[in-house]
Design a protein around this motif. Sequence first.
Motif, PDB file in Angstrom:
ATOM      1  N   ILE A   1      -7.896  -1.599   8.007  1.00 48.01           N
ATOM      2  CA  ILE A   1      -8.731  -2.794   7.969  1.00 48.01           C
ATOM      3  C   ILE A   1      -9.178  -3.145   9.388  1.00 48.01           C
ATOM      4  N   GLU A   2     -10.465  -3.408   9.558  1.00 42.53           N
ATOM      5  CA  GLU A   2     -11.016  -3.737  10.876  1.00 42.53           C
ATOM      6  C   GLU A   2     -10.700  -5.197  11.202  1.00 42.53           C
ATOM      7  N   SER A   3      -9.482  -5.400  11.688  1.00 44.59           N
ATOM      8  CA  SER A   3      -8.983  -6.757  11.904  1.00 44.59           C
ATOM      9  C   SER A   3      -9.741  -7.502  12.995  1.00 44.59           C
ATOM     10  N   ASN A   4     -10.443  -6.776  13.844  1.00 47.26           N
ATOM     11  CA  ASN A   4     -11.229  -7.447  14.890  1.00 47.26           C
ATOM     12  C   ASN A   4     -12.364  -8.280  14.308  1.00 47.26           C
ATOM     13  N   ARG A   5     -12.703  -8.036  13.042  1.00 46.31           N
ATOM     14  CA  ARG A   5     -13.761  -8.807  12.386  1.00 46.31           C
ATOM     15  C   ARG A   5     -13.218 -10.042  11.663  1.00 46.31           C
TER      16      ARG A   5
ATOM     17  N   CYS B   1       0.815  -1.215   0.000  1.00 45.64           N
ATOM     18  CA  CYS B   1       0.000   0.000   0.000  1.00 45.64           C
ATOM     19  C   CYS B   1       0.848   1.264   0.000  1.00 45.64           C
ATOM     20  N   PRO B   2       0.401   2.305  -0.744  1.00 46.12           N
ATOM     21  CA  PRO B   2       1.041   3.607  -0.653  1.00 46.12           C
ATOM     22  C   PRO B   2       0.832   4.165   0.763  1.00 46.12           C
ATOM     23  N   PRO B   3       1.638   5.117   1.219  1.00 48.12           N
ATOM     24  CA  PRO B   3       2.679   5.787   0.420  1.00 48.12           C
ATOM     25  C   PRO B   3       4.061   5.156   0.545  1.00 48.12           C
ATOM     26  N   ASN B   4       4.252   4.231   1.465  1.00 44.15           N
ATOM     27  CA  ASN B   4       5.614   3.779   1.760  1.00 44.15           C
ATOM     28  C   ASN B   4       5.876   2.313   1.444  1.00 44.15           C
TER      29      ASN B   4
ATOM     30  N   ASP C   1      -3.280   3.157  -5.361  1.00 43.22           N
ATOM     31  CA  ASP C   1      -4.597   3.302  -4.730  1.00 43.22           C
ATOM     32  C   ASP C   1      -4.981   2.082  -3.890  1.00 43.22           C
ATOM     33  N   GLY C   2      -4.006   1.239  -3.541  1.00 41.93           N
ATOM     34  CA  GLY C   2      -4.331   0.034  -2.793  1.00 41.93           C
ATOM     35  C   GLY C   2      -5.007   0.288  -1.465  1.00 41.93           C
ATOM     36  N   ARG C   3      -4.626   1.364  -0.803  1.00 44.80           N
ATOM     37  CA  ARG C   3      -5.199   1.658   0.523  1.00 44.80           C
ATOM     38  C   ARG C   3      -6.651   2.127   0.430  1.00 44.80           C
ATOM     39  N   THR C   4      -7.045   2.617  -0.725  1.00 45.41           N
ATOM     40  CA  THR C   4      -8.376   3.222  -0.856  1.00 45.41           C
ATOM     41  C   THR C   4      -9.513   2.208  -0.807  1.00 45.41           C
ATOM     42  N   ILE C   5      -9.211   0.925  -0.960  1.00 42.43           N
ATOM     43  CA  ILE C   5     -10.289  -0.073  -0.954  1.00 42.43           C
ATOM     44  C   ILE C   5     -10.632  -0.548   0.453  1.00 42.43           C
TER      45      ILE C   5
ATOM     46  N   GLY D   1     -13.298  -4.202  -5.073  1.00 43.63           N
ATOM     47  CA  GLY D   1     -12.584  -4.459  -3.838  1.00 43.63           C
ATOM     48  C   GLY D   1     -11.149  -4.896  -4.085  1.00 43.63           C
ATOM     49  N   THR D   2     -10.606  -4.564  -5.259  1.00 45.27           N
ATOM     50  CA  THR D   2      -9.219  -4.905  -5.548  1.00 45.27           C
ATOM     51  C   THR D   2      -8.582  -3.834  -6.432  1.00 45.27           C
ATOM     52  N   LYS D   3      -7.270  -3.790  -6.418  1.00 42.72           N
ATOM     53  CA  LYS D   3      -6.481  -2.946  -7.313  1.00 42.72           C
ATOM     54  C   LYS D   3      -5.360  -3.802  -7.892  1.00 42.72           C
ATOM     55  N   CYS D   4      -4.880  -3.402  -9.068  1.00 42.46           N
ATOM     56  CA  CYS D   4      -3.911  -4.225  -9.788  1.00 42.46           C
ATOM     57  C   CYS D   4      -2.536  -3.576  -9.895  1.00 42.46           C
ATOM     58  N   VAL D   5      -1.520  -4.423 -10.047  1.00 43.11           N
ATOM     59  CA  VAL D   5      -0.175  -3.942 -10.342  1.00 43.11           C
ATOM     60  C   VAL D   5      -0.161  -3.292 -11.722  1.00 43.11           C
ATOM     61  N   VAL D   6      -0.869  -3.926 -12.683  1.00 40.50           N
ATOM     62  CA  VAL D   6      -0.964  -3.385 -14.048  1.00 40.50           C
ATOM     63  C   VAL D   6      -2.452  -3.215 -14.377  1.00 40.50           C
ATOM     64  N   PRO D   7      -3.045  -2.082 -14.004  1.00 41.01           N
ATOM     65  CA  PRO D   7      -4.484  -1.886 -14.215  1.00 41.01           C
ATOM     66  C   PRO D   7      -4.917  -2.016 -15.670  1.00 41.01           C
ATOM     67  N   ALA D   8      -4.047  -1.656 -16.594  1.00 42.77           N
ATOM     68  CA  ALA D   8      -4.424  -1.701 -18.014  1.00 42.77           C
ATOM     69  C   ALA D   8      -4.725  -3.117 -18.489  1.00 42.77           C
ATOM     70  N   ASP D   9      -4.236  -4.116 -17.772  1.00 42.52           N
ATOM     71  CA  ASP D   9      -4.448  -5.508 -18.176  1.00 42.52           C
ATOM     72  C   ASP D   9      -5.636  -6.160 -17.484  1.00 42.52           C
ATOM     73  N   TRP D  10      -6.427  -5.380 -16.767  1.00 50.04           N
ATOM     74  CA  TRP D  10      -7.500  -5.976 -15.961  1.00 50.04           C
ATOM     75  C   TRP D  10      -8.538  -6.705 -16.812  1.00 50.04           C
ATOM     76  N   ASN D  11      -8.898  -6.148 -17.959  1.00 51.54           N
ATOM     77  CA  ASN D  11      -9.900  -6.831 -18.792  1.00 51.54           C
ATOM     78  C   ASN D  11      -9.392  -8.204 -19.233  1.00 51.54           C
ATOM     79  N   LYS D  12      -8.120  -8.307 -19.554  1.00 55.43           N
ATOM     80  CA  LYS D  12      -7.536  -9.597 -19.917  1.00 55.43           C
ATOM     81  C   LYS D  12      -7.565 -10.550 -18.723  1.00 55.43           C
TER      82      LYS D  12
END
Length: 258
Positions: A135-139, A39-42, A49-53, A221-232
């Motif tokens: 993330i609400e890890s208690n759940r 996750c960004p930023p570090n 945008d991994g943290r945004t989900i 509920g997911t993000k990709c390393v290479v978003p442009a390839d998501w349809n494939k």
Amino acid sequence: MPSDSKPGAAAAAADDSIRAENRPFVPALIVVDMQEDFCPPNGSLAVQDGRTIAPLINDLLAKPGFVTRVATLDWHPANHISFAANHPAPNNKPFVSLIEMKNPAPGKSTETKPQRLWPIHCMADSHGAALIPEIESNRVDLLVHKGQNSQVEMYSAFADAFGNHGLKGAGGSVDVDLAFELRTKAVTDVFVVGLAGDYCVKSTALDAVKAGFRSWLIEDGTKCVVPADWNKTKEELCAAGVVVINANDAVIMRLAAV
């Protein structure tokens, strides 16, 4: 990631089929690798945008319809085969270089696969391996630590890169036989979210089908390393029997009404 009407239609058809045939519907949620290093930023292997989900994932974790909620964690030793720093130059460039990986299962060392090299990430017990605090890890009911065998990659929570599964079969890569644990709760359907959509999320969803579960991947509920390839990637998932849905599809709404 772009979406279209086909996944929604497939989800509706799958949900209608379950209802019409009065088949058992016992769902589990698998939250894949929502860790600091992804996750960004570090994060050393941060997905854009991994943290945004996290809010969407928390909404899913709160739904009463899931009989169990699983979170997976990459949990690598320092000498893991996927770390570029563990290989000699010049073939040790993160994201670019490929090395030959051997099947660690007894008697199968002649079976090989190419393995992409990554920056050092999610070393066991490090800050980068921690579940992000959003993330609400208690759940979460069950934590699965994967990728612990230094000699083999493990994207999926069910099996390593060669399909070795279970505590013995995966050769120490994982500390939980996830398929077994889900079956003890009579789970029929798994819903997969997390990071990254084109690697660990995809592999977990595909292996859920192989393990005999109906498999649903929630694409918002997911993000990709290479978003442009998501349809494939979606084409690959759908061809294997994974149903790609959105969090507002009817099958998810059922989980809030229990």
